[in-house]
Scaffold this motif. Structure first.
Motif, PDB file in Angstrom:
ATOM      1  N   UNK A 145      18.633  10.476  -1.763  1.00 17.86           N
ATOM      2  CA  UNK A 145      19.528   9.260  -2.299  1.00 17.86           C
ATOM      3  C   UNK A 145      18.014   8.327  -2.269  1.00 17.86           C
ATOM      4  N   UNK A 146      18.423   8.020  -0.677  1.00 14.83           N
ATOM      5  CA  UNK A 146      17.688   6.734  -0.001  1.00 14.83           C
ATOM      6  C   UNK A 146      16.310   7.390   0.035  1.00 14.83           C
ATOM      7  N   UNK A 147      16.010   8.494   0.260  1.00 13.74           N
ATOM      8  CA  UNK A 147      14.318   8.299   0.467  1.00 13.74           C
ATOM      9  C   UNK A 147      14.087   8.033  -1.744  1.00 13.74           C
ATOM     10  N   UNK A 148      13.943   8.689  -2.155  1.00 18.05           N
ATOM     11  CA  UNK A 148      13.794   8.320  -3.649  1.00 18.05           C
ATOM     12  C   UNK A 148      13.972   7.183  -4.070  1.00 18.05           C
ATOM     13  N   UNK A 149      15.130   6.629  -3.241  1.00 23.71           N
ATOM     14  CA  UNK A 149      14.529   4.815  -2.943  1.00 23.71           C
ATOM     15  C   UNK A 149      13.900   4.076  -2.867  1.00 23.71           C
ATOM     16  N   UNK A 150      13.539   4.494  -2.011  1.00 22.13           N
ATOM     17  CA  UNK A 150      12.190   4.110  -1.428  1.00 22.13           C
ATOM     18  C   UNK A 150      11.044   4.704  -1.544  1.00 22.13           C
ATOM     19  N   UNK A 151      11.118   5.688  -1.954  1.00 18.69           N
ATOM     20  CA  UNK A 151       9.479   6.211  -3.539  1.00 18.69           C
ATOM     21  C   UNK A 151       9.650   5.576  -4.093  1.00 18.69           C
ATOM     22  N   UNK A 152      10.178   4.848  -4.897  1.00 13.17           N
ATOM     23  CA  UNK A 152      10.221   4.319  -6.022  1.00 13.17           C
ATOM     24  C   UNK A 152      10.110   3.021  -5.699  1.00 13.17           C
ATOM     25  N   UNK A 153      10.504   2.716  -4.713  1.00 12.88           N
ATOM     26  CA  UNK A 153      10.183   1.020  -4.777  1.00 12.88           C
ATOM     27  C   UNK A 153       8.636   0.794  -4.018  1.00 12.88           C
ATOM     28  N   UNK A 154       8.238   2.325  -3.017  1.00 13.45           N
ATOM     29  CA  UNK A 154       6.792   2.227  -3.115  1.00 13.45           C
ATOM     30  C   UNK A 154       5.895   1.877  -4.511  1.00 13.45           C
ATOM     31  N   UNK A 155       5.938   2.836  -5.140  1.00 12.20           N
ATOM     32  CA  UNK A 155       5.514   2.999  -6.765  1.00 12.20           C
ATOM     33  C   UNK A 155       5.120   2.000  -6.904  1.00 12.20           C
ATOM     34  N   UNK A 156       6.237   0.506  -7.113  1.00 17.94           N
ATOM     35  CA  UNK A 156       6.492  -0.372  -7.621  1.00 17.94           C
ATOM     36  C   UNK A 156       5.053  -0.766  -7.135  1.00 17.94           C
ATOM     37  N   UNK A 157       4.899  -1.106  -5.419  1.00 17.38           N
ATOM     38  CA  UNK A 157       3.919  -1.777  -4.491  1.00 17.38           C
ATOM     39  C   UNK A 157       2.863  -1.233  -4.988  1.00 17.38           C
ATOM     40  N   UNK A 158       2.770  -0.156  -5.011  1.00 18.44           N
ATOM     41  CA  UNK A 158       1.500   0.682  -5.125  1.00 18.44           C
ATOM     42  C   UNK A 158       0.673  -0.084  -7.170  1.00 18.44           C
ATOM     43  N   UNK A 159       1.561  -0.240  -7.556  1.00 19.37           N
ATOM     44  CA  UNK A 159       1.244  -0.500  -8.634  1.00 19.37           C
ATOM     45  C   UNK A 159      -0.358  -1.619  -8.721  1.00 19.37           C
ATOM     46  N   UNK A 160       0.684  -2.846  -7.670  1.00 24.16           N
ATOM     47  CA  UNK A 160       0.343  -4.104  -7.136  1.00 24.16           C
ATOM     48  C   UNK A 160      -1.057  -4.165  -6.257  1.00 24.16           C
ATOM     49  N   UNK A 161      -1.498  -2.097  -5.525  1.00 22.86           N
ATOM     50  CA  UNK A 161      -2.596  -3.183  -4.689  1.00 22.86           C
ATOM     51  C   UNK A 161      -3.187  -1.380  -5.316  1.00 22.86           C
ATOM     52  N   UNK A 162      -3.512  -1.158  -6.304  1.00 27.25           N
ATOM     53  CA  UNK A 162      -3.981   0.001  -6.563  1.00 27.25           C
ATOM     54  C   UNK A 162      -5.872  -0.484  -6.760  1.00 27.25           C
ATOM     55  N   UNK A 163      -5.676  -1.087  -6.596  1.00 26.52           N
ATOM     56  CA  UNK A 163      -7.490  -1.267  -6.076  1.00 26.52           C
ATOM     57  C   UNK A 163      -8.348  -0.933  -5.196  1.00 26.52           C
ATOM     58  N   UNK A 164      -7.753  -0.940  -4.700  1.00 25.28           N
ATOM     59  CA  UNK A 164      -7.492  -1.363  -3.080  1.00 25.28           C
ATOM     60  C   UNK A 164      -7.103   0.274  -2.413  1.00 25.28           C
ATOM     61  N   UNK A 165      -5.426   0.408  -1.940  1.00 25.52           N
ATOM     62  CA  UNK A 165      -5.259   1.163  -1.591  1.00 25.52           C
ATOM     63  C   UNK A 165      -4.316   2.500  -2.357  1.00 25.52           C
ATOM     64  N   UNK A 166      -4.521   3.493  -1.884  1.00 24.36           N
ATOM     65  CA  UNK A 166      -3.512   4.347  -2.229  1.00 24.36           C
ATOM     66  C   UNK A 166      -2.897   4.858  -1.466  1.00 24.36           C
ATOM     67  N   UNK A 167      -0.955   5.269  -1.615  1.00 32.35           N
ATOM     68  CA  UNK A 167      -0.208   5.534  -1.067  1.00 32.35           C
ATOM     69  C   UNK A 167       0.200   7.163  -1.381  1.00 32.35           C
ATOM     70  N   UNK A 168       0.317   7.572  -0.153  1.00 27.32           N
ATOM     71  CA  UNK A 168       0.991   8.704  -0.381  1.00 27.32           C
ATOM     72  C   UNK A 168       2.488   8.891   0.400  1.00 27.32           C
ATOM     73  N   UNK A 169       3.797   8.868   0.067  1.00 26.30           N
ATOM     74  CA  UNK A 169       4.990   8.638   0.494  1.00 26.30           C
ATOM     75  C   UNK A 169       5.227   9.671   1.730  1.00 26.30           C
ATOM     76  N   UNK A 170       5.830   9.515   2.525  1.00 23.97           N
ATOM     77  CA  UNK A 170       5.847  10.653   3.588  1.00 23.97           C
ATOM     78  C   UNK A 170       7.774  11.530   3.166  1.00 23.97           C
TER      79      UNK A 170
END
Length: 341
Positions: free
Chosen positions: A60-85
């Motif tokens: 549950x905690x890992x999936x919540x973290x990754x979902x939060x990360x996805x929202x930030x990814x959308x805001x920085x998608x022109x410069x950054x590609x995030x791969x969750x650990x």
């Protein structure tokens, strides 16, 4: 014999039949793999962040973290590609302690590897379904890769595994980017020999078969610092260290030269709060040098919902292994990195 045989593990095919992958996930992975491959081949100049908890200790905690990360990814998608650990296997220096989600999917219960094999696949599938992000995992046990190969977009080989023949040869048969860490001694020649072994074709024994690999031209360096014979940590993220690795790459002539800098471990002396400062220094070096600008492809960051670590799972989203940045610091760091690129 001195072994107690507990259970015969299901084969990768049997596990995959129990936990199939949807067409939507296949599409997401194909698109993500293409973009990540383009970055490591120099066709795309986005900056990679391999980011997330030291170990995936609860679904549950890992999936919540990754979902939060996805929202930030959308805001920085022109410069950054995030791969969750989503690291489901945890190496232990002495063999003691929590060995990861695959080994012990419920920390309050005894280890159960058979259940862990199924649960680690379900965790990766759930994270992709909820976030649209395919993840990275550490290949602690080389025979386990087939259980998750249709889900991962990045594989890391740890400092204690990078000298192992089977790990090197297994990476040579993987078709996604694989980061080879420098060993704990800091000897970059060992790391480069490992990269070379991964780049070329091999005949070897794998999971009960004689196999031939094609070679993986996307195997590359991860710098994580070193530990000397007195137990003191020494960083290798400074400009001089990065330049030395660049020079070694140039002399050896490997395809797709790339560096990922691990901000934690010996580079931070496991002082997790140092990661933002180290990130800024690495990006300054990247921007300063034309050679490093194209060579430094990204950073590896240990981060979770809550800062630090704990010995039990009392606090939701707080690491039970190495200390991590908390979410607030993580989000600020991602935006700061994007601003500096």
């Amino acid at each position: 014999m001195s072994f107690k045989f507990i259970n015969k593990l299901p084969t990768p095919s049997e596990i995959k039949e129990q936990t199939p992958v949807s067409d939507e996930i296949k599409k997401i992975k194909e698109e993500r793999d293409k973009e990540i491959k383009d970055i490591f081949e120099g066709k795309n100049d986005k900056f990679v962040l391999i980011i997330g908890p030291c170990s995936a200790d609860r679904e549950d905690a890992v999936c919540e973290y990754v979902s939060r990360l996805a929202k930030v990814q959308e805001k920085v998608k022109d410069k950054i590609l995030m791969i969750p650990r989503i690291y489901t296997n945890k190496p232990r220096t002495t063999g003691e302690g929590y060995k990861g989600f695959m080994h012990q999917p419920d920390v309050s219960k005894k280890p159960n590897v058979t259940e862990g094999m199924i649960r680690m696949r379900k965790l990766h599938i759930k994270a992709i379904n909820e976030s649209g992000l395919t993840a990275a995992d550490e290949m602690l046990y080389s025979d386990n890769y087939p259980y998750v190969q249709d889900l991962l977009s990045y594989v890391a080989i740890g400092a204690r595994s990078v000298e192992n023949q089977q790990h090197r040869l297994t990476v040579s048969g993987i078709d996604i980017p694989c980061g080879m860490k420098n060993p704990t001694s800091g000897d970059i020649a060992v790391m480069f020999n490992s990269i070379k072994a991964a780049h070329i074709s091999h005949n070897f024994v794998y999971n009960g078969f004689e196999v031939q690999s094609t070679g993986n031209p996307l195997a590359h360096a991860i710098l994580r610092g070193s530990v000397d014979k007195y137990g003191e940590s020494h960083p290798n993220y400074h400009y001089e260290d990065l330049s030395l690795v660049a020079k070694e790459y140039a002399e050896r002539g490997y395809d797709n030269p790339a560096i990922i800098v691990d901000l934690n471990h010996a580079n931070s002396k496991k002082i997790y709060s140092e990661q933002p400062r180290i990130a800024m220094e690495v990006i300054h070096s990247k921007n300063y040098s034309n050679d490093l600008k194209h060579l430094i492809k990204g950073l590896m960051i240990e981060s979770y919902l809550e800062p630090g670590n704990q010995s039990t799972q009392e606090i939701y989203g707080k690491s039970i292994t190495d200390p991590c940045l908390g979410w607030d610091e993580t989000e600020k760091l991602i935006y700061k990195i994007a601003d500096k690129l």
